[in-house]
Motif scaffolding. Structure first.
Motif, short mmCIF file in Angstrom:
data_model
loop_
_atom_site.label_atom_id
_atom_site.label_comp_id
_atom_site.label_asym_id
_atom_site.label_seq_id
_atom_site.Cartn_x
_atom_site.Cartn_y
_atom_site.Cartn_z
N ALA A 35 -11.91 18.78 11.21
CA ALA A 35 -11.09 19.77 10.52
C ALA A 35 -11.49 19.92 9.05
O ALA A 35 -10.92 20.73 8.33
CB ALA A 35 -9.61 19.39 10.62
N GLY A 36 -12.47 19.13 8.63
CA GLY A 36 -12.96 19.23 7.26
C GLY A 36 -12.76 17.99 6.44
O GLY A 36 -13.21 17.90 5.30
N GLY A 37 -12.05 17.03 7.00
CA GLY A 37 -11.84 15.77 6.29
C GLY A 37 -10.44 15.67 5.71
O GLY A 37 -9.59 16.55 5.89
N ALA A 38 -10.21 14.57 5.02
CA ALA A 38 -8.87 14.25 4.53
C ALA A 38 -8.33 15.28 3.54
O ALA A 38 -7.17 15.69 3.65
CB ALA A 38 -8.87 12.86 3.90
N GLU A 39 -9.15 15.72 2.61
CA GLU A 39 -8.63 16.62 1.57
C GLU A 39 -8.18 17.97 2.12
O GLU A 39 -7.04 18.39 1.87
CB GLU A 39 -9.65 16.80 0.44
CG GLU A 39 -9.07 17.57 -0.72
CD GLU A 39 -9.99 17.60 -1.93
OE1 GLU A 39 -9.60 18.25 -2.90
OE2 GLU A 39 -11.08 16.98 -1.89
N PRO A 40 -9.01 18.68 2.89
CA PRO A 40 -8.54 19.97 3.42
C PRO A 40 -7.33 19.83 4.36
O PRO A 40 -6.44 20.68 4.36
CB PRO A 40 -9.74 20.53 4.18
CG PRO A 40 -10.92 19.76 3.71
CD PRO A 40 -10.41 18.45 3.22
N VAL A 41 -7.30 18.77 5.12
CA VAL A 41 -6.15 18.56 6.02
C VAL A 41 -4.90 18.29 5.20
O VAL A 41 -3.82 18.82 5.49
CB VAL A 41 -6.43 17.42 7.03
CG1 VAL A 41 -5.16 17.03 7.79
CG2 VAL A 41 -7.53 17.84 8.01
N ALA A 42 -5.02 17.48 4.15
CA ALA A 42 -3.88 17.18 3.29
C ALA A 42 -3.32 18.46 2.66
O ALA A 42 -2.10 18.68 2.65
CB ALA A 42 -4.28 16.18 2.21
#
Length: 75
Positions: free
Chosen positions: A11-18
């Motif tokens: 999904a793009g990793g932790a930052e974009p999901v956050a």
């Protein structure tokens, strides 16, 4: 079967999901460390096209089965 960590990474990793989920990056990183996306976020992951509900639930169920004592699995 993808793990919940794999799904977050895809999904793009932790930052974009956050950002998308309006939670802190530390929260998403803890999901990844535990390899468990909380079920209250599953619908949003499915709506975003990151994973299906079946994929999220299937991995969660397989992980729970892994941790049950052997005697319970045999029953």
């Amino acid at each position: 079967m993808r793990t919940h960590t794999d799904i977050v990474k895809a999904a793009g990793g932790a930052e974009p999901v956050a950002v998308a989920r309006a939670v802190s990056i530390h929260t998403v990183k803890s999901w990844m460390a535990r390899d468990k996306i909380p079920d209250e976020h599953w619908s949003a992951f499915a709506d975003a096209g990151w994973a299906s509900l079946e994929e999220l639930a299937g991995y969660s169920a397989s992980k729970r089965a892994e941790y049950r004592p052997t005697e319970e699995r045999a029953a």
